[in-house]
Design a protein around this motif. Structure first.
Motif, PDB file in Angstrom:
ATOM      1  N   VAL A 107      14.795 -22.841  25.041  1.00  0.00           N
ATOM      2  CA  VAL A 107      14.666 -23.881  24.022  1.00  0.00           C
ATOM      3  C   VAL A 107      14.574 -23.265  22.622  1.00  0.00           C
ATOM      4  O   VAL A 107      15.262 -23.691  21.683  1.00  0.00           O
ATOM      5  CB  VAL A 107      13.438 -24.764  24.316  1.00  0.00           C
ATOM      6  N   VAL A 108      13.728 -22.250  22.471  1.00  0.00           N
ATOM      7  CA  VAL A 108      13.511 -21.655  21.146  1.00  0.00           C
ATOM      8  C   VAL A 108      14.789 -20.986  20.630  1.00  0.00           C
ATOM      9  O   VAL A 108      15.210 -21.202  19.484  1.00  0.00           O
ATOM     10  CB  VAL A 108      12.351 -20.648  21.202  1.00  0.00           C
ATOM     11  N   VAL A 109      15.427 -20.183  21.474  1.00  0.00           N
ATOM     12  CA  VAL A 109      16.629 -19.466  21.039  1.00  0.00           C
ATOM     13  C   VAL A 109      17.770 -20.440  20.775  1.00  0.00           C
ATOM     14  O   VAL A 109      18.497 -20.313  19.767  1.00  0.00           O
ATOM     15  CB  VAL A 109      17.028 -18.409  22.093  1.00  0.00           C
ATOM     16  N   ALA A 110      17.943 -21.417  21.644  1.00  0.00           N
ATOM     17  CA  ALA A 110      19.018 -22.404  21.428  1.00  0.00           C
ATOM     18  C   ALA A 110      18.766 -23.219  20.169  1.00  0.00           C
ATOM     19  O   ALA A 110      19.706 -23.557  19.436  1.00  0.00           O
ATOM     20  CB  ALA A 110      19.133 -23.319  22.638  1.00  0.00           C
ATOM     21  N   SER A 111      17.513 -23.524  19.862  1.00  0.00           N
ATOM     22  CA  SER A 111      17.185 -24.284  18.655  1.00  0.00           C
ATOM     23  C   SER A 111      17.441 -23.459  17.403  1.00  0.00           C
ATOM     24  O   SER A 111      17.965 -23.969  16.397  1.00  0.00           O
ATOM     25  CB  SER A 111      15.719 -24.737  18.703  1.00  0.00           C
ATOM     26  N   LEU A 112      17.068 -22.184  17.438  1.00  0.00           N
ATOM     27  CA  LEU A 112      17.252 -21.324  16.270  1.00  0.00           C
ATOM     28  C   LEU A 112      18.723 -21.047  15.983  1.00  0.00           C
ATOM     29  O   LEU A 112      19.144 -20.989  14.822  1.00  0.00           O
ATOM     30  CB  LEU A 112      16.501 -20.009  16.471  1.00  0.00           C
TER      31      LEU A 112
ATOM     32  N   ASN B  13       1.638 -23.012  26.067  1.00  0.00           N
ATOM     33  CA  ASN B  13       0.894 -24.148  25.524  1.00  0.00           C
ATOM     34  C   ASN B  13       0.425 -23.867  24.105  1.00  0.00           C
ATOM     35  O   ASN B  13       0.486 -24.733  23.220  1.00  0.00           O
ATOM     36  CB  ASN B  13      -0.310 -24.471  26.409  1.00  0.00           C
ATOM     37  N   TYR B  14      -0.047 -22.646  23.866  1.00  0.00           N
ATOM     38  CA  TYR B  14      -0.511 -22.285  22.522  1.00  0.00           C
ATOM     39  C   TYR B  14       0.645 -22.303  21.520  1.00  0.00           C
ATOM     40  O   TYR B  14       0.524 -22.878  20.428  1.00  0.00           O
ATOM     41  CB  TYR B  14      -1.158 -20.900  22.557  1.00  0.00           C
ATOM     42  N   LEU B  15       1.766 -21.698  21.888  1.00  0.00           N
ATOM     43  CA  LEU B  15       2.908 -21.665  20.979  1.00  0.00           C
ATOM     44  C   LEU B  15       3.490 -23.068  20.760  1.00  0.00           C
ATOM     45  O   LEU B  15       3.965 -23.386  19.663  1.00  0.00           O
ATOM     46  CB  LEU B  15       3.988 -20.729  21.536  1.00  0.00           C
ATOM     47  N   PHE B  16       3.445 -23.907  21.791  1.00  0.00           N
ATOM     48  CA  PHE B  16       3.909 -25.277  21.621  1.00  0.00           C
ATOM     49  C   PHE B  16       3.012 -26.036  20.640  1.00  0.00           C
ATOM     50  O   PHE B  16       3.512 -26.786  19.786  1.00  0.00           O
ATOM     51  CB  PHE B  16       3.932 -25.990  22.970  1.00  0.00           C
TER      52      PHE B  16
ATOM     53  N   THR C  78       1.231 -24.899  18.258  1.00  0.00           N
ATOM     54  CA  THR C  78       1.230 -24.343  16.900  1.00  0.00           C
ATOM     55  C   THR C  78       2.651 -24.275  16.328  1.00  0.00           C
ATOM     56  O   THR C  78       3.053 -25.093  15.515  1.00  0.00           O
ATOM     57  CB  THR C  78       0.580 -22.943  16.891  1.00  0.00           C
ATOM     58  N   VAL C  79       3.419 -23.313  16.789  1.00  0.00           N
ATOM     59  CA  VAL C  79       4.738 -23.055  16.195  1.00  0.00           C
ATOM     60  C   VAL C  79       5.700 -24.216  16.427  1.00  0.00           C
ATOM     61  O   VAL C  79       6.316 -24.738  15.479  1.00  0.00           O
ATOM     62  CB  VAL C  79       5.327 -21.749  16.764  1.00  0.00           C
ATOM     63  N   LEU C  80       5.851 -24.658  17.689  1.00  0.00           N
ATOM     64  CA  LEU C  80       6.857 -25.667  17.998  1.00  0.00           C
ATOM     65  C   LEU C  80       6.486 -27.030  17.428  1.00  0.00           C
ATOM     66  O   LEU C  80       7.361 -27.776  16.957  1.00  0.00           O
ATOM     67  CB  LEU C  80       7.064 -25.771  19.510  1.00  0.00           C
ATOM     68  N   THR C  81       5.215 -27.391  17.466  1.00  0.00           N
ATOM     69  CA  THR C  81       4.790 -28.691  16.964  1.00  0.00           C
ATOM     70  C   THR C  81       4.870 -28.768  15.450  1.00  0.00           C
ATOM     71  O   THR C  81       5.219 -29.811  14.880  1.00  0.00           O
ATOM     72  CB  THR C  81       3.364 -28.997  17.441  1.00  0.00           C
ATOM     73  N   GLN C  82       4.570 -27.674  14.768  1.00  0.00           N
ATOM     74  CA  GLN C  82       4.591 -27.666  13.310  1.00  0.00           C
ATOM     75  C   GLN C  82       6.003 -27.688  12.743  1.00  0.00           C
ATOM     76  O   GLN C  82       6.238 -28.202  11.649  1.00  0.00           O
ATOM     77  CB  GLN C  82       3.839 -26.437  12.789  1.00  0.00           C
ATOM     78  N   ASN C  83       6.963 -27.134  13.459  1.00  0.00           N
ATOM     79  CA  ASN C  83       8.338 -27.085  12.969  1.00  0.00           C
ATOM     80  C   ASN C  83       9.306 -27.395  14.108  1.00  0.00           C
ATOM     81  O   ASN C  83      10.060 -26.521  14.553  1.00  0.00           O
ATOM     82  CB  ASN C  83       8.633 -25.710  12.362  1.00  0.00           C
ATOM     83  N   PRO C  84       9.297 -28.635  14.594  1.00  0.00           N
ATOM     84  CA  PRO C  84      10.101 -28.954  15.777  1.00  0.00           C
ATOM     85  C   PRO C  84      11.602 -28.883  15.515  1.00  0.00           C
ATOM     86  O   PRO C  84      12.372 -28.584  16.425  1.00  0.00           O
ATOM     87  CB  PRO C  84       9.664 -30.377  16.121  1.00  0.00           C
ATOM     88  N   GLN C  85      12.044 -29.160  14.282  1.00  0.00           N
ATOM     89  CA  GLN C  85      13.477 -29.136  14.010  1.00  0.00           C
ATOM     90  C   GLN C  85      14.071 -27.743  14.160  1.00  0.00           C
ATOM     91  O   GLN C  85      15.219 -27.584  14.581  1.00  0.00           O
ATOM     92  CB  GLN C  85      13.739 -29.668  12.591  1.00  0.00           C
ATOM     93  N   SER C  86      13.286 -26.730  13.823  1.00  0.00           N
ATOM     94  CA  SER C  86      13.793 -25.359  13.901  1.00  0.00           C
ATOM     95  C   SER C  86      13.604 -24.734  15.270  1.00  0.00           C
ATOM     96  O   SER C  86      14.434 -23.934  15.717  1.00  0.00           O
ATOM     97  CB  SER C  86      13.110 -24.490  12.838  1.00  0.00           C
ATOM     98  N   PHE C  87      12.474 -25.075  15.938  1.00  0.00           N
ATOM     99  CA  PHE C  87      12.119 -24.363  17.162  1.00  0.00           C
ATOM    100  C   PHE C  87      12.188 -25.203  18.437  1.00  0.00           C
ATOM    101  O   PHE C  87      12.138 -24.649  19.525  1.00  0.00           O
ATOM    102  CB  PHE C  87      10.697 -23.787  17.033  1.00  0.00           C
ATOM    103  N   ASN C  88      12.264 -26.521  18.310  1.00  0.00           N
ATOM    104  CA  ASN C  88      12.176 -27.348  19.522  1.00  0.00           C
ATOM    105  C   ASN C  88      13.190 -28.490  19.509  1.00  0.00           C
ATOM    106  O   ASN C  88      12.889 -29.607  19.913  1.00  0.00           O
ATOM    107  CB  ASN C  88      10.755 -27.913  19.675  1.00  0.00           C
ATOM    108  N   SER C  89      14.393 -28.196  19.073  1.00  0.00           N
ATOM    109  CA  SER C  89      15.480 -29.186  19.087  1.00  0.00           C
ATOM    110  C   SER C  89      16.749 -28.531  19.652  1.00  0.00           C
ATOM    111  O   SER C  89      17.728 -28.319  18.921  1.00  0.00           O
ATOM    112  CB  SER C  89      15.731 -29.730  17.678  1.00  0.00           C
ATOM    113  N   PRO C  90      16.738 -28.200  20.925  1.00  0.00           N
ATOM    114  CA  PRO C  90      17.896 -27.478  21.487  1.00  0.00           C
ATOM    115  C   PRO C  90      19.090 -28.400  21.664  1.00  0.00           C
ATOM    116  O   PRO C  90      18.941 -29.569  22.044  1.00  0.00           O
ATOM    117  CB  PRO C  90      17.369 -26.998  22.843  1.00  0.00           C
ATOM    118  N   PRO C  91      20.292 -27.903  21.433  1.00  0.00           N
ATOM    119  CA  PRO C  91      21.488 -28.699  21.734  1.00  0.00           C
ATOM    120  C   PRO C  91      21.716 -28.764  23.243  1.00  0.00           C
ATOM    121  O   PRO C  91      21.250 -27.909  23.993  1.00  0.00           O
ATOM    122  CB  PRO C  91      22.614 -27.939  21.030  1.00  0.00           C
ATOM    123  N   ARG C  92      22.436 -29.771  23.641  1.00  0.00           N
ATOM    124  CA  ARG C  92      22.707 -29.988  25.060  1.00  0.00           C
ATOM    125  C   ARG C  92      23.836 -29.077  25.545  1.00  0.00           C
ATOM    126  O   ARG C  92      24.828 -28.866  24.836  1.00  0.00           O
ATOM    127  CB  ARG C  92      23.100 -31.451  25.273  1.00  0.00           C
TER     128      ARG C  92
END
Length: 435
Positions: A181-186, A235-238, A240-254
């Motif tokens: 998810v993180v790599v695909a989002s970035l 859970n910790y990274l979700f 903090t990092v993913l919740t604070q910046n979901p567009q960059s880190f938690n928006s993977p393409p299909r």
């Protein structure tokens, strides 16, 4: 003094000579006939006789893309359920006869029995429903939902065939899904996530084998600890990092769907098998390659030798611990690919996304008797239960939603408890090897 010979299973007990002991026969196992009989009777009474005679059940098997359009059809609910239940009872009688004759029941028997009971259940659960049961959607969902389980069970097989107990499949799936998810989002490219996922799983596998081989820590404890560790870190990274910046880190393409020309347009079979993303086709390749490699190659022979008798393997020059390290890391990478399959549809990462699928994959591996094709069949069973839960939940059914949510886990428990029987794990599984 007379000697006692081993009789054939179907021969009656005889005496060698007057006063000698009777020849030993295999004990008749009644568990199978009893289970089959109880299930078929429940199917006949509950799914058949208690269904209103006027109700009909509608099925839909075709989609708009198929070469041949098959119109939805309806069947009388009670009559259909009674007929297939009677067939199941007849199969039970045949199984009982084979059991009394001490003959082994063929593999197709429980498959056919399960199919008959399933038909009775589907007819009952959709009786009188205005909606048609979409069989193609049900089967497609079963395959898609089973892909992470298949990769996870293959990972466990690779590890345990070489002597390492892999309880950390849950953590490997979760780590693979997170990094995918993180790599695909970035990068904005789903295929980079598909490449990154096995790396995360391999790292977890490396941690498992490091403690198991280098420090000889109990492998079950290490696996559980790694699962807890991966859950805590993700859970910790979700949070903090993913919740604070979901567009960059938690928006993977299909991952795009890649329909195979012509094959994908065959009614039922095409949409179910040949209209998926790349990760499903990779699963086909992985099962086929491992089935050949594990049982028909020098590499597979060495791996199985290390898992069965490491001392003998070491004697002929096979590096036992190095083989275990390589296989465990490879298994972790395969499980990481299963994590990527969880988010292949462009799903965002959430806490504990795997929801126990690693343990279900472990059960599928055991039910499949440490064989790739067996693990495939077992994982498809659990995937079908999960797909059935979703489809029935959407269409509406008399079965409570809480029970539907339990279907995949109930299928796991009943399959392992009632269908596995006596299985033998690799002899050296979980035992550290010291020269």
């Amino acid at each position: 003094m007379s000697t006692v010979a081993d009789p054939q299973p179907s021969q009656p007990v005889e005496l060698d000579a007057p006063g000698s002991a009777p020849m030993v026969q295999a004990k008749v196992g009644w568990r199978g006939p009893i289970v089959y009989g109880v299930v078929s009777l429940i199917s006949l009474v509950v799914f058949g006789l208690l269904t209103p005679g006027s109700d009909r059940t509608r099925f839909m098997v075709s989609s708009s893309r198929d070469l041949v359009d098959i119109a939805p059809f309806a069947v009388p609910s009670r009559l259909t359920a009674v007929l297939v239940s009677v067939l199941a009872l007849g199969l039970t009688a045949w199984i009982t006869r084979e059991t009394l004759a001490r003959r082994k029941v063929a593999v197709w028997v429980p498959v056919l029995f399960g199919f008959l009971v399933l038909v009775a259940f589907l007819v009952w659960v959709m009786a009188g429903n205005d909606n048609a049961l979409p069989l193609t959607v049900l089967l497609t969902g079963a395959l898609t939902l089973s892909v992470p389980l298949i990769f996870g069970s293959l990972a466990g097989l690779l590890c345990e065939r070489s002597g390492i107990i892999n309880i950390a499949i849950e953590g490997q799936l979760l780590a693979g899904a997170f990094l995918a998810v993180v790599v695909a989002s970035l990068t904005g490219n789903p295929y980079t996530g598909l490449i990154a996922a096995p790396i995360a799983g391999a790292i977890v596998g490396l941690g498992l084998v490091l403690f198991a081989v280098r420090y000889r820590v109990d492998q079950i404890i290490v696996g559980v600890v790694l699962n807890v560790l991966v859950i805590g870190v993700t859970n910790y990274l979700f949070s903090t990092v993913l919740t604070q910046n979901p567009q960059s880190f938690n928006s993977p393409p299909r991952l795009p769907t890649l329909p195979i020309p012509f094959l994908s347009q065959i009614p039922v079979v095409g949409p179910v098998l040949f209209n998926h993303s790349l990760v499903v086709y990779l699963m086909y390749v992985a099962v086929a390659v491992l089935q050949v490699m594990v049982f028909r190659s020098r590499w597979g022979l060495r791996m199985r030798a290390v898992g069965e008798h490491p001392k003998a393997a070491d004697t002929v020059g096979i590096p036992v611990n190095l083989t275990r390290i390589k296989n465990t890391v490879l298994g972790g990478a395969v499980a990481g690919l299963g994590g990527a399959a969880l988010v292949a549809a462009g799903l965002a990462f959430t806490k504990e996304l795997t929801a126990g699928r690693g343990y279900i994959a472990l059960a599928a591996m055991i039910l499949g008797r440490w064989s790739p094709k067996g693990a495939l069949a077992a994982a498809l069973l659990f995937g079908f239960a999960d797909s059935l839960r979703q489809v029935l939940g959407n269409l509406g059914s008399p079965v409570p939603s809480q029970f539907l949510a339990m279907l995949p886990y109930l299928a796991t428990i009943f399959a392992v408890a009632g269908l596995v029987g006596r299985v033998r794990a690799p002899a050296a599984e979980g035992i550290p090897y010291v020269k």
